[in-house]
Enzyme design. Structure first.
Site, mmCIF file in Angstrom:
data_model
loop_
_atom_site.group_PDB
_atom_site.id
_atom_site.type_symbol
_atom_site.label_atom_id
_atom_site.label_comp_id
_atom_site.label_asym_id
_atom_site.label_seq_id
_atom_site.Cartn_x
_atom_site.Cartn_y
_atom_site.Cartn_z
ATOM 1 N N GLU A 197 0.878 -1.165 0.000
ATOM 2 C CA GLU A 197 0.000 0.000 0.000
ATOM 3 C C GLU A 197 0.920 1.221 0.000
ATOM 4 O O GLU A 197 1.822 1.309 0.839
ATOM 5 C CB GLU A 197 -0.879 0.001 1.255
ATOM 6 C CG GLU A 197 -1.883 1.119 1.201
ATOM 7 C CD GLU A 197 -2.773 1.235 2.439
ATOM 8 O OE1 GLU A 197 -2.701 0.380 3.323
ATOM 9 O OE2 GLU A 197 -3.526 2.213 2.483
ATOM 10 N N ARG A 227 5.601 -12.703 9.551
ATOM 11 C CA ARG A 227 6.275 -11.460 9.189
ATOM 12 C C ARG A 227 7.606 -11.344 9.931
ATOM 13 O O ARG A 227 7.831 -11.976 10.948
ATOM 14 C CB ARG A 227 5.397 -10.236 9.453
ATOM 15 C CG ARG A 227 4.941 -10.034 10.861
ATOM 16 C CD ARG A 227 4.254 -8.667 11.012
ATOM 17 N NE ARG A 227 3.247 -8.392 9.988
ATOM 18 C CZ ARG A 227 3.139 -7.239 9.319
ATOM 19 N NH1 ARG A 227 3.969 -6.255 9.559
ATOM 20 N NH2 ARG A 227 2.200 -7.064 8.440
ATOM 21 N N LYS A 261 4.364 0.762 9.479
ATOM 22 C CA LYS A 261 4.490 2.029 8.758
ATOM 23 C C LYS A 261 3.837 3.169 9.536
ATOM 24 O O LYS A 261 4.289 4.303 9.473
ATOM 25 C CB LYS A 261 3.869 1.909 7.365
ATOM 26 C CG LYS A 261 4.780 1.172 6.394
ATOM 27 C CD LYS A 261 4.203 1.163 4.999
ATOM 28 C CE LYS A 261 3.144 0.102 4.877
ATOM 29 N NZ LYS A 261 2.632 -0.034 3.508
HETATM 30 P P1 ATP Z 1 2.918 -2.311 8.002
HETATM 31 O O1 ATP Z 1 2.215 -3.111 9.042
HETATM 32 O O2 ATP Z 1 4.371 -2.157 8.232
HETATM 33 O O3 ATP Z 1 2.255 -1.036 7.691
HETATM 34 P P2 ATP Z 1 1.658 -3.593 5.837
HETATM 35 O O4 ATP Z 1 1.512 -5.068 5.859
HETATM 36 O O5 ATP Z 1 0.477 -2.771 6.132
HETATM 37 O O6 ATP Z 1 2.896 -3.208 6.727
HETATM 38 P P3 ATP Z 1 1.797 -3.385 3.016
HETATM 39 O O7 ATP Z 1 2.227 -2.242 2.198
HETATM 40 O O8 ATP Z 1 0.364 -3.746 3.001
HETATM 41 O O9 ATP Z 1 2.275 -3.099 4.480
HETATM 42 O O10 ATP Z 1 2.692 -4.673 2.729
HETATM 43 C C1 ATP Z 1 3.030 -5.148 1.456
HETATM 44 C C2 ATP Z 1 3.426 -6.583 1.580
HETATM 45 O O11 ATP Z 1 4.540 -6.717 2.437
HETATM 46 C C3 ATP Z 1 2.313 -7.428 2.158
HETATM 47 O O12 ATP Z 1 2.205 -8.609 1.410
HETATM 48 C C4 ATP Z 1 2.770 -7.701 3.562
HETATM 49 O O13 ATP Z 1 2.285 -8.924 4.006
HETATM 50 C C5 ATP Z 1 4.285 -7.677 3.427
HETATM 51 N N1 ATP Z 1 4.916 -7.265 4.695
HETATM 52 C C6 ATP Z 1 4.679 -6.143 5.393
HETATM 53 N N2 ATP Z 1 5.387 -6.123 6.541
HETATM 54 C C7 ATP Z 1 6.110 -7.269 6.556
HETATM 55 C C8 ATP Z 1 7.050 -7.838 7.471
HETATM 56 N N3 ATP Z 1 7.371 -7.226 8.617
HETATM 57 N N4 ATP Z 1 7.584 -9.033 7.158
HETATM 58 C C9 ATP Z 1 7.265 -9.651 6.012
HETATM 59 N N5 ATP Z 1 6.397 -9.178 5.114
HETATM 60 C C10 ATP Z 1 5.819 -8.002 5.369
HETATM 61 MG MG MG Z 2 -1.343 -2.625 5.028
#
Ligand code: ATP
Ligand code: MG
Length: 564
Positions: free
Chosen positions: A37, A263, A273
């Site tokens: 995102e 994760r 984020k």
């Molecule tokens: P955050 O919680 O840091 O905001 P998010 O999952 O909301 O992260 P996205 O932009 O939706 O962030 O993530 C893009 C991809 O990266 C998704 O498939 C998510 O599962 C993966 N991802 C995000 N954070 C991690 C992590 N700490 N370890 C592994 N994969 C991750």
């Molecule tokens: Mg997200």
């Protein structure tokens, strides 16, 4: 550019894919995607997902798409869209022509919603968000059905079309999937799939007053793109029944398989984020690319290599169990990689003046130095030597304890790449007693680093010639947080209460003149000290170095000392 996530790293996702290829599921194809995102910069956790998605696709001769999951206009921005692309390229991966946006599918997604309404599987609901929550209830008892659940299909079509036309205010209505208000899985209790939002979108502007929710947009975007394996993090496991429910009820091109993995979490930092955004907004750090941030942009600026980060991602592996990885493992991978590639230079961080009394004033000469002992093809360079030098203050002790072999009164040491010097006397500040400078003599016979009479010294020190050295700024970084898992707020504290007040220290240092003209991003090893990288804040007049990492894990040393 093809990078793989290393065929030696075996894990359950790889096994699932191998098996699917064997059985001919998805026609034997492998199509993955990385779906960020665009509401922030990528962090090291994302790197794990990127390495896996792009790596697996490359290993199996498939492809990996970059899809921006841009369904929330309030938090998203083009700045993030651009930084995300830059960071993925920097890591070493490429999506080819498969750059996609969920927002490109808005019309298709809207048509899918109409399909769902026509099948009697979605309804327009007017409950307020508080009522919505109350009706949904808790997992242990059935929820309550919305009074709008049994509207006619015609009514639903009329209201949804008018939502799309922008006739209603935000919050007036939502579109909900009609599933099961008694399901123990709250995600199946008639989840919202469309909401009204008047905020202009960074790509579609004011075209859409309604936006699909993540759960609706994600599975359908996967299907539209022909994704075979939709790999995501563990928290989406409970969303999988909804992912499958939606695809099962609609006429879609294909039904991708969602697979969840744990994760990545790292000690002494935060990964969400939202929290990183908070640090940026509060100016606790200089921006998303502050070298203390766990973002890829921050790590790049600090001097971390993409190769080191990829190796780290390979080593942490892929599992189904959430855990906290040790920051020291990341540092180990970075150090290992930097050791192979970094040119060696000499720089003094905490200077102590040394006057070589028997070296004529105004005279100078140069000594030859190897650029990288690990790599004979890296060549040599000339280092100027003269009567006044700087050495590291910590390399001298007036009254040395037993195990201190470096410089002390009356003692002889080697200057790296140069000659032996012997400390004859010290000059102290009469007021404070602090040592101001040392007077030494050098042995001209030891030019080149060894004594012809075979006498030995127990230490070799780095140094620079005071008249020739460049004065530079050095930024020394430490952990951003003092608590091992600052994101765990279960003890009633806020993560920002655990910020390390000493995470950045700025000093003036002196480096050998060969570094003149170094460019932002250039990396080197200051011998005996650590790895450094030129910061983009540097100007023509002043170089600024970020300390990437020390030569040894100083925290491991401290821990050891504490245990003793
Ligand atoms: P955050 O919680 O840091 O905001 P998010 O999952 O909301 O992260 P996205 O932009 O939706 O962030 O993530 C893009 C991809 O990266 C998704 O498939 C998510 O599962 C993966 N991802 C995000 N954070 C991690 C992590 N700490 N370890 C592994 N994969 C991750
Ligand atoms: Mg997200």
């Amino acid at each position: 550019m093809t990078m793989t996530d290393d065929s030696t790293s075996r894990h359950f996702v790889r096994e699932i894919i191998e098996n699917d290829i064997k059985t001919g599921k998805h026609g034997g194809k492998v199509v993955t995607r990385f779906p960020p995102e665009p509401n922030g910069y990528l962090h090291i956790g994302h790197a794990k997902s990127i390495c896996m998605n792009f790596g697996l696709a490359a290993d199996f001769g498939g492809r990996c798409h970059l899809r921006f999951d841009d369904t929330n206009p309030e938090t998203e921005d083009v700045e993030y869209v651009e930084s995300i692309q830059e960071d993925i390229h920097w890591l070493g991966f490429d999506w080819g022509k498969h750059l996609h946006y969920a927002s490109d599918y808005y019309e298709q997604l809207y048509q899918f919603a109409i399909q769902l309404i026509q099948a009697g599987k979605a309804y327009v609901c007017a409950l307020s968000s508080e009522e919505f929550k109350a009706y949904r209830g808790v997992p242990t008892a059935p929820g309550k059905e919305s009074p709008w659940r049994n509207r006619t299909i015609a009514e639903n079509l009329d209201l949804f079309t008018r939502m799309r036309a922008g006739e209603f205010a935000e919050g007036a209505y939502v579109l909900r999937a009609k599933i099961d208000m008694a399901s123990p899985n709250l995600h199946l209790r008639d989840p919202v799939i469309y909401r009204i939002n008047q905020t202009p979108h960074h790509r579609t502007g004011a075209t859409w007053p309604i936006y699909p929710m993540y759960d609706f947009a994600h599975c359908l975007s996967d299907s539209i793109e022909g994704i075979t394996h939709s790999i995501c993090t563990l928290e989406f496991e409970v969303h999988r029944p909804l992912y499958d429910w939606i695809l099962d009820r609609l006429k879609t091109p294909c039904h991708p398989q969602q697979i969840e993995f744990a994760r990545l979490n790292l000690t002494y930092t935060v990964m969400s984020k939202r929290k990183l955004q908070e640090l940026v907004a509060a100016k606790v750090v200089s921006g998303w690319d502050d070298p203390r941030m766990p973002t890829l942009a921050g790590m790049r600026r600090r001097g971390y290599t993409s190769e080191g980060i990829r190796e780290f991602c390979r080593r942490v592996g892929v599992t189904k169990v959430n855990s906290l990885s040790d920051f020291a493992l990341l540092e180990h991978c970075i150090r290992d990689d930097l050791n192979k590639r970094s040119l060696r230079v000499m720089g003094v961080l905490n200077p102590l003046r040394v006057i070589i009394d028997n070296y004529p004033e105004g005279q100078e000469e140069t000594f030859e130095a190897q650029n990288n002992p690990e790599n004979p093809t890296a060549g040599t360079r000339q280092i100027p030597f003269s009567r006044v030098l700087f050495i590291e203050r910590e390399d001298f002790m007036e009254d040395p304890p037993k195990k201190f072999f470096r410089l002390a009164p009356g003692r002889e040491v080697r200057l790296r790449n140069a000659c032996f010097i012997k400390c004859e006397r010290m000059v102290k500040d009469p007021a404070t007693g602090a040592i101001v400078e040392l007077h030494c003599t050098y042995d001209p016979q030891t030019r080149g680093g060894n004594a012809p009479d075979g006498r030995k010294v127990k230490a070799t020190l780095h140094w620079v010639s005071a008249a020739h050295a460049l004065e530079v700024e050095v930024r020394l970084y430490d952990r951003l947080f003092t608590k091992e898992n600052p994101a765990d707020e279960g003890d009633g504290t806020n993560f920002k209460q655990h910020l390390n007040p000493d995470s950045l220290k700025t000093i003036t240092a002196y480096v050998e003149p060969s570094l003149k003209g170094a460019q932002p991003g250039n990396r080197c090893q200051f011998e005996r000290i650590g790895y450094f990288c030129v910061d983009p804040d540097s100007t023509k007049a002043k170089l600024i170095f970020n300390r990437t990492i020390t030569l040894q894990d100083i925290w491991a040393k401290i821990r050891k000392a504490e245990i003793k």
